[in-house]
Design an enzyme around this catalytic site. Structure first.
Site, PDB file in Angstrom:
ATOM      1  N   TYR A  54      17.524 -58.110  -2.065  1.00 24.67           N
ATOM      2  CA  TYR A  54      18.026 -56.738  -1.977  1.00 24.67           C
ATOM      3  C   TYR A  54      19.493 -56.738  -1.555  1.00 24.67           C
ATOM      4  O   TYR A  54      19.826 -57.089  -0.422  1.00 24.67           O
ATOM      5  CB  TYR A  54      17.222 -55.919  -0.967  1.00 24.67           C
ATOM      6  N   GLY A 204       9.696 -41.322  -5.613  1.00 21.61           N
ATOM      7  CA  GLY A 204      10.170 -39.980  -5.308  1.00 21.61           C
ATOM      8  C   GLY A 204       9.500 -38.895  -6.125  1.00 21.61           C
ATOM      9  O   GLY A 204       9.553 -37.722  -5.766  1.00 21.61           O
ATOM     10  N   GLY A 208       7.943 -34.198  -5.153  1.00 25.96           N
ATOM     11  CA  GLY A 208       8.327 -32.916  -5.745  1.00 25.96           C
ATOM     12  C   GLY A 208       9.755 -32.526  -5.423  1.00 25.96           C
ATOM     13  O   GLY A 208      10.138 -31.365  -5.566  1.00 25.96           O
TER      14      GLY A 208
END
Length: 323
Positions: A54, A204, A208
């Site tokens: 990462y 995600g 909503g």
């Protein structure tokens, strides 16, 4: 927070996935990222998940800064095997390189021992048992406490367990991505391996609360079929149904999605990632929520898949940048 077991390892029921602090979702502020990690510890989240790949080491250094002085509060998980460089992305599980990768991670993290060390991806050129054997040597020397594997199929998981006890298997699992229920989940349970779902909020989607308009540069969802124009509208319609059910229960859609996943068994420890402190608190609170039976949208109704990310012939071994 409720505690759960991943094999012989005890951790919080919900962890924190840290990838987004360094890649995949666009630029992030390091100081704010450190604050989010420390807030996670304050909320009782102990499992902090990172990887050497990462940000090419940036994420481990960031996590190391965040947990400095609070090591006893952390179940520290990191991964090796995905290597990023000027030539692109490759997978390396060669036994002779395992110790070097671990030593480099320990140095970046600023710790003496890693609680949970994962093989990030299986090297198609190396039998997984050989890689796990080298990882087991790290346990013997005290550099690692428990071993894990990420994105394996049932046969690979069996081979890993035959080489050394495996505490956890990490893989994508959510209301919007349920294929692992057919193979990896039952195999892990049969073998006594804990389940660590990444992207439990559908990157995600299940909150909503996606960004308005196109995803910004640097956000990998620009190339994820599930967020493409041809699929996103249909998927958001399904999220609206989830949101309505969540409202009836007095919780958020994200909390309902996490609570559903937690209810799948006490061997499940999801690791949602977030760069938002309010969302972090919301996610942590999901560990104490019981939503009862959920009218789950049929799994086949979700649109899009991960096949475009395949780098090594199967979606289980792809070396993409999204976990």
């Amino acid at each position: 927070m409720e505690q759960r077991r991943l094999g012989a390892l005890t951790t919080s029921a919900i962890g924190l996935g840290c990838m987004g602090f360094s890649q995949a979702y666009g630029p992030a502020d390091d100081e704010e990222s450190i604050g989010v990690i420390r807030d996670a510890l304050d909320h009782g989240i102990t499992l902090i998940d990172t990887a050497m790949s990462y940000g090419q080491g940036h994420n481990e250094r960031l996590v190391g800064q965040a947990i400095a002085g609070r090591r006893e509060d952390v179940v520290l998980a990191t991964k090796f095997g995905i290597v990023r460089g000027e030539g692109g992305v490759r997978v390396d599980g060669r036994p002779e390189n395992v110790r070097g990768y671990c030593d480099a991670s320990l140095q970046r993290l600023g710790v003496d021992v890693i609680d949970l060390y994962y093989l990030h991806r299986v090297d198609p050129q190396v039998p997984i048992g050989e890689t796990i054997g080298a990882m087991a040597d790290l346990v013997t020397t005290g550099k690692v406490r428990h071993l894990g594997v990420s994105e394996v199929n049932p046969a690979q998981l069996e081979q890993a367990v035959a080489a050394y006890p495996i505490a956890a298997v990490e893989f994508e699992w959510s209301l919007a991505w349920r294929e692992p229920e057919d193979d990896v989940v039952p195999a892990a349970r049969r073998l006594g391996v804990g389940l660590v779902p990444y992207s439990p909020l559908g990157r995600g989607l299940l909150t909503g609360a996606l960004p308005a308009g196109p995803f910004p540069e640097g956000d990998f969802r620009r190339t994820d079929p599930r967020f493409g124009e041809e699929h996103l509208t249909a998927n958001l319609d399904l999220v609206q149904a989830l949101a309505k059910a969540a409202e009836e229960r007095g919780v958020t859609p994200g909390q309902m999605a996490l609570a559903w996943l937690l209810a799948q068994g006490d061997d499940v420890v999801p690791i949602p990632g977030t760069r938002n402190r309010k969302r972090l608190a919301e996610n942590a609170a999901a560990a104490g929520i019981e939503v009862g039976p959920v009218a789950v949208v049929p799994r086949e109704a979700w649109r899009g898949d991960r096949t475009s990310f395949a780098a090594h012939g199967t979606t289980r071994n792809w070396a993409g940048s999204t976990d």
